[in-house]
Design a protein around this motif. Structure first.
Motif, mmCIF file in Angstrom:
data_model
loop_
_atom_site.group_PDB
_atom_site.id
_atom_site.type_symbol
_atom_site.label_atom_id
_atom_site.label_comp_id
_atom_site.label_asym_id
_atom_site.label_seq_id
_atom_site.Cartn_x
_atom_site.Cartn_y
_atom_site.Cartn_z
ATOM 1 N N ALA A 27 -11.373 0.138 16.689
ATOM 2 C CA ALA A 27 -11.373 1.210 15.618
ATOM 3 C C ALA A 27 -9.889 1.061 15.009
ATOM 4 C CB ALA A 27 -11.352 2.518 16.175
ATOM 5 N N ASP A 28 -8.845 0.761 15.910
ATOM 6 C CA ASP A 28 -7.562 0.934 15.182
ATOM 7 C C ASP A 28 -7.179 -0.262 14.174
ATOM 8 O OD1 ASP A 28 -7.836 -1.142 17.334
ATOM 9 O OD2 ASP A 28 -5.686 -0.265 18.225
ATOM 10 N N ARG A 29 -8.067 -1.316 14.273
ATOM 11 C CA ARG A 29 -8.018 -2.461 13.391
ATOM 12 C C ARG A 29 -8.158 -1.952 12.067
ATOM 13 N NH1 ARG A 29 -7.699 -8.137 13.340
ATOM 14 N NH2 ARG A 29 -7.936 -8.183 15.661
ATOM 15 N N ASP A 30 -9.464 -1.288 11.925
ATOM 16 C CA ASP A 30 -10.214 -0.748 10.777
ATOM 17 C C ASP A 30 -8.780 0.129 10.009
ATOM 18 O OD1 ASP A 30 -12.336 -1.847 11.149
ATOM 19 O OD2 ASP A 30 -13.594 -0.268 11.757
ATOM 20 N N PHE A 31 -8.245 0.893 10.932
ATOM 21 C CA PHE A 31 -7.287 1.703 10.085
ATOM 22 C C PHE A 31 -5.917 0.680 9.717
ATOM 23 C CE2 PHE A 31 -9.534 5.158 12.155
ATOM 24 C CZ PHE A 31 -8.782 6.266 11.820
ATOM 25 N N LEU A 32 -5.494 -0.240 10.535
ATOM 26 C CA LEU A 32 -4.452 -0.920 9.934
ATOM 27 C C LEU A 32 -4.909 -1.822 8.691
ATOM 28 C CD1 LEU A 32 -3.205 -2.307 13.261
ATOM 29 C CD2 LEU A 32 -2.069 -0.679 11.879
ATOM 30 N N GLU A 33 -6.135 -2.182 8.670
ATOM 31 C CA GLU A 33 -6.602 -2.950 7.503
ATOM 32 C C GLU A 33 -6.328 -2.043 6.331
ATOM 33 O OE1 GLU A 33 -7.787 -5.727 6.771
ATOM 34 O OE2 GLU A 33 -8.632 -6.770 8.786
ATOM 35 N N THR A 34 -6.747 -0.845 6.346
ATOM 36 C CA THR A 34 -6.530 0.093 5.198
ATOM 37 C C THR A 34 -5.065 0.431 5.100
ATOM 38 O OG1 THR A 34 -8.674 1.178 5.657
ATOM 39 C CG2 THR A 34 -7.015 2.500 4.236
#
Length: 209
Positions: free
Chosen positions: A137-144
């Motif tokens: 889930a933190d990867r999705d945040f970092l992508e944004t």
């Protein structure tokens, strides 16, 4: 102009309300006031509060309100949960009697943020990915974050340094600062066995290309 000390900022944030009915699926845990104060105090010292500050997954508004109190004039908190945003608005009203710049709240999916920015400072406490279905889930945040920020401050689970540094490098970014922090969690879900549990967290400042 000098802003509040980290301790003064933390004391103000200690008055904010927690989630009344937190969601385990969304990993809704109150961001500790001490961590929020440290992040936003450092952001002010680094000169990172002179642009739009975006709190992705704002929850109760802890980081967004901390940024506003630390001196940011334009802050927006984004969250998918309307109930969390209601708490954030109430928290902002609780301590915003004197006014602290522009503080806005938007409902939206972090992976499709309802705003168009490319030079923001992002502050965020992403889900640690502890719940089933929330892995990375933190990867999705970092992508944004990589698409809207010039600098970011994010909180991650202990042991995330290599992942964060690798993600940053793959996106032409650099982790400039990192520190460990204790993340106390009160018992709130049925799977919690202790009254209070303290997780070890890691906070990273990233400069994006």
């Amino acid at each position: 102009m000098a802003g509040p000390s980290r301790r003064t900022l933390a004391r103000a944030l200690e008055t904010l309300a927690d989630f009344p009915e937190p969601s385990a699926a969304l990993e809704q845990y109150l961001t500790p006031p001490e961590i929020a104060a440290h992040i936003c105090h450092q952001a002010r010292l680094q000169g990172n509060l002179d642009r739009w500050v975006v709190d992705l997954g704002t929850g109760t508004g802890m980081l967004a309100i901390a940024a506003a109190l630390a001196g940011a004039e334009r802050v927006v908190g984004i969250d998918l949960d309307p109930d969390a945003l209601a708490v954030a608005r109430q928290n902002a009203a609780r301590i915003d009697e004197a006014g602290h710049g522009t503080l806005e709240w938007l409902r939206g999916d972090v992976t499709r943020p309802p705003l168009s920015l490319t030079d923001a400072t992002v502050v965020s406490n992403p889900p640690f990915g502890a719940q089933r279905g929330n892995r990375h889930a933190d990867r999705d945040f970092l992508e944004t974050i990589s698409s809207i920020a010039s600098v970011s401050y994010t909180i991650h689970n202990e042991g995330s340094q290599s992942f964060v540094e690798s993600f940053a490098a793959d996106n032409g970014a650099t982790v400039t600062h990192g520190f460990s922090a204790e993340f106390p969690i009160e018992k709130r879900f049925e799977f919690h066995t202790d009254t209070t549990q303290t997780l070890e967290a890691e906070v990273f400042r990233i400069e994006w290309a």
